[in-house]
Design a protein around this motif. Structure first.
Motif, PDB file in Angstrom:
ATOM      1  N   GLU A 281       0.823  -1.204   0.000  1.00  0.00           N
ATOM      2  CA  GLU A 281       0.000   0.000   0.000  1.00  0.00           C
ATOM      3  C   GLU A 281       0.862   1.261   0.000  1.00  0.00           C
ATOM      4  O   GLU A 281       0.493   2.270  -0.612  1.00  0.00           O
ATOM      5  CB  GLU A 281      -0.940  -0.007   1.203  1.00  0.00           C
ATOM      6  N   LEU A 282       2.002   1.214   0.677  1.00  0.00           N
ATOM      7  CA  LEU A 282       2.904   2.365   0.653  1.00  0.00           C
ATOM      8  C   LEU A 282       3.422   2.606  -0.758  1.00  0.00           C
ATOM      9  O   LEU A 282       3.570   3.754  -1.184  1.00  0.00           O
ATOM     10  CB  LEU A 282       4.070   2.142   1.616  1.00  0.00           C
ATOM     11  N   ILE A 283       3.724   1.536  -1.480  1.00  0.00           N
ATOM     12  CA  ILE A 283       4.181   1.690  -2.865  1.00  0.00           C
ATOM     13  C   ILE A 283       3.059   2.254  -3.728  1.00  0.00           C
ATOM     14  O   ILE A 283       3.286   3.139  -4.568  1.00  0.00           O
ATOM     15  CB  ILE A 283       4.679   0.345  -3.429  1.00  0.00           C
ATOM     16  N   GLU A 284       1.847   1.760  -3.532  1.00  0.00           N
ATOM     17  CA  GLU A 284       0.712   2.249  -4.313  1.00  0.00           C
ATOM     18  C   GLU A 284       0.468   3.737  -4.103  1.00  0.00           C
ATOM     19  O   GLU A 284       0.078   4.454  -5.029  1.00  0.00           O
ATOM     20  CB  GLU A 284      -0.545   1.452  -3.947  1.00  0.00           C
ATOM     21  N   ARG A 285       0.737   4.218  -2.873  1.00  0.00           N
ATOM     22  CA  ARG A 285       0.448   5.620  -2.545  1.00  0.00           C
ATOM     23  C   ARG A 285       1.570   6.581  -2.923  1.00  0.00           C
ATOM     24  O   ARG A 285       1.355   7.793  -2.971  1.00  0.00           O
ATOM     25  CB  ARG A 285       0.155   5.753  -1.044  1.00  0.00           C
TER      26      ARG A 285
ATOM     27  N   ALA B 133      10.086  -4.846  -4.793  1.00  0.00           N
ATOM     28  CA  ALA B 133       9.416  -3.549  -4.677  1.00  0.00           C
ATOM     29  C   ALA B 133       9.616  -2.700  -5.932  1.00  0.00           C
ATOM     30  O   ALA B 133       8.693  -2.002  -6.370  1.00  0.00           O
ATOM     31  CB  ALA B 133       9.933  -2.812  -3.445  1.00  0.00           C
ATOM     32  N   LEU B 134      10.810  -2.746  -6.507  1.00  0.00           N
ATOM     33  CA  LEU B 134      11.079  -2.007  -7.744  1.00  0.00           C
ATOM     34  C   LEU B 134      10.145  -2.452  -8.867  1.00  0.00           C
ATOM     35  O   LEU B 134       9.548  -1.623  -9.574  1.00  0.00           O
ATOM     36  CB  LEU B 134      12.530  -2.224  -8.184  1.00  0.00           C
TER      37      LEU B 134
ATOM     38  N   SER C  25       5.526  -1.369 -12.258  1.00  0.00           N
ATOM     39  CA  SER C  25       4.280  -1.841 -12.862  1.00  0.00           C
ATOM     40  C   SER C  25       3.131  -0.869 -12.630  1.00  0.00           C
ATOM     41  O   SER C  25       2.158  -0.849 -13.398  1.00  0.00           O
ATOM     42  CB  SER C  25       3.914  -3.223 -12.304  1.00  0.00           C
ATOM     43  N   LEU C  26       3.261  -0.043 -11.577  1.00  0.00           N
ATOM     44  CA  LEU C  26       2.241   0.958 -11.265  1.00  0.00           C
ATOM     45  C   LEU C  26       2.554   2.320 -11.877  1.00  0.00           C
ATOM     46  O   LEU C  26       1.814   3.284 -11.664  1.00  0.00           O
ATOM     47  CB  LEU C  26       2.113   1.102  -9.743  1.00  0.00           C
TER      48      LEU C  26
ATOM     49  N   LEU D 188      18.095  -2.668 -13.558  1.00  0.00           N
ATOM     50  CA  LEU D 188      18.211  -1.407 -14.289  1.00  0.00           C
ATOM     51  C   LEU D 188      17.065  -1.192 -15.272  1.00  0.00           C
ATOM     52  O   LEU D 188      16.706  -0.052 -15.577  1.00  0.00           O
ATOM     53  CB  LEU D 188      19.555  -1.339 -15.030  1.00  0.00           C
ATOM     54  N   SER D 189      16.469  -2.264 -15.744  1.00  0.00           N
ATOM     55  CA  SER D 189      15.346  -2.121 -16.670  1.00  0.00           C
ATOM     56  C   SER D 189      14.122  -1.526 -15.982  1.00  0.00           C
ATOM     57  O   SER D 189      13.191  -1.063 -16.658  1.00  0.00           O
ATOM     58  CB  SER D 189      14.988  -3.472 -17.294  1.00  0.00           C
ATOM     59  N   GLN D 190      14.114  -1.531 -14.644  1.00  0.00           N
ATOM     60  CA  GLN D 190      12.997  -0.987 -13.872  1.00  0.00           C
ATOM     61  C   GLN D 190      13.267   0.434 -13.366  1.00  0.00           C
ATOM     62  O   GLN D 190      12.454   0.985 -12.632  1.00  0.00           O
ATOM     63  CB  GLN D 190      12.718  -1.890 -12.653  1.00  0.00           C
TER      64      GLN D 190
END
Length: 312
Positions: free
Chosen positions: A125-129, A146-147, A152-153, A182-184
């Protein structure tokens, strides 16, 4: 801007000595200080000082060092809802030996908590926010998970590789893991040692053809007293000189730089070259104090730029 960090967290035990010892010699300690540190948290604290809405994910022990680290983050306005605690665990800490000229070496005590952060510990949820996700890709698979999720978001992603590959290898992270990550990444800020370990040279222009096989974003490499060089996604090269100062302690200068750069470029919407100059000024300010968090808040940074960087 909401910025979420995941990575290193530590307490710096700062020992001021008359001289840095070489093999079979010694230095005399004149003062010992306990200062919250860890490259990742230093970066996030810097963003909070400049007005970003900052939060952090890492794992600590429930020892006195871990409790002091949590308190220091809260005091800086960093949201600690994503922090995890290992019962009876030992928190990561460093011993920083610093001489009168500002030169140093650092010894790491990993403890037994930091490296146990799992993908299940990561608060999605922290990543989404968040708007921006920052990591130094420590301590294990968690930052890579996490990366990928952040990217993806559609979040802006930043990887600050502050060490050479050897430290990553100590945590079981492979070179292939970093290259794949690195691709992310949108903004890649490696140390010169890290860049050389991955691509064979400290010069980002020289390794750009190989780098572009993995990474299409902006690369930023700080050069100490020589300033900083950046190459944007269109392969435009920007070189910015350093601010001339007599440093007291260079600890945390790179952390101050990248934290300030993210706020200047992504929140204040400064163009790349202007954001680099702003970050250089913040790093210079940091070098005039003792400890990794002698970095400026927004008011201090603005005054510093006005009074010390004219003509730079």
């Amino acid at each position: 801007m909401k910025i979420l960090g995941l990575g290193t967290v530590a307490m710096d035990v700062l020992m001021e000595v008359d001289q840095l010892p070489v093999a079979d010699s010694f230095g005399v300690i004149s003062k010992v200080s306990y200062l919250p540190g860890g490259s990742g948290t230093n970066v996030i604290v810097q963003t909070a000082r400049l007005g970003a809405e900052a939060s952090y994910i890492a794992k600590l022990g429930d020892d006195s060092i871990g409790k002091d680290i949590l308190t220091s983050l809260e005091d800086e306005g960093v949201d600690i809802a994503g922090m995890r605690i290992k019962p009876e665990g030992i928190s990561l800490h460093t011993n920083v030996v610093l001489d009168k000229d500002g030169q140093k070496f650092i010894l790491l005590n990993f403890g037994d908590a930091f490296g146990t952060l799992s993908t299940e510990d990561v608060d999605r949820e922290l990543i989404e926010r968040c708007d921006t996700f920052f990591t130094d890709c420590f301590p294990n698979e968690a930052p890579f998970f996490a990366l990928e999720f952040a990217k993806s978001l559609g979040k802006t992603t930043v990887f600050n590789m502050q060490t050479g590959f050897g430290t990553y290898a100590a945590f079981g992270i492979q070179k292939a893991d970093l290259l794949e990550a690195l691709s992310q990444i949108d903004i890649f800020a490696p140390s010169r040692e890290g860049l050389k370990d991955l691509f064979g040279s400290e010069d980002p222009q020289q390794v750009l053809p190989e780098l572009r096989k993995y990474f299409r974003g902006t690369i930023i490499v700080t050069l100490g007293a020589k300033g900083v060089i950046a190459i944007d996604s269109d392969d435009r090269v920007i070189a910015v000189p350093a601010v001339k100062i007599d440093p007291v302690d260079t600890t945390g200068a790179g952390d101050s730089f990248i934290g300030t750069f993210m706020v200047a470029h992504l929140q204040w919407n400064q163009p790349l070259d202007e954001a680099l100059r702003t970050a250089n000024a913040s790093a210079a300010y940091t070098c005039l104090g003792i400890g990794a968090r002698s970095s400026p808040n927004a008011k201090q940074l603005g005054e510093w730029i006005l009074t010390h960087t004219k003509g730079e």
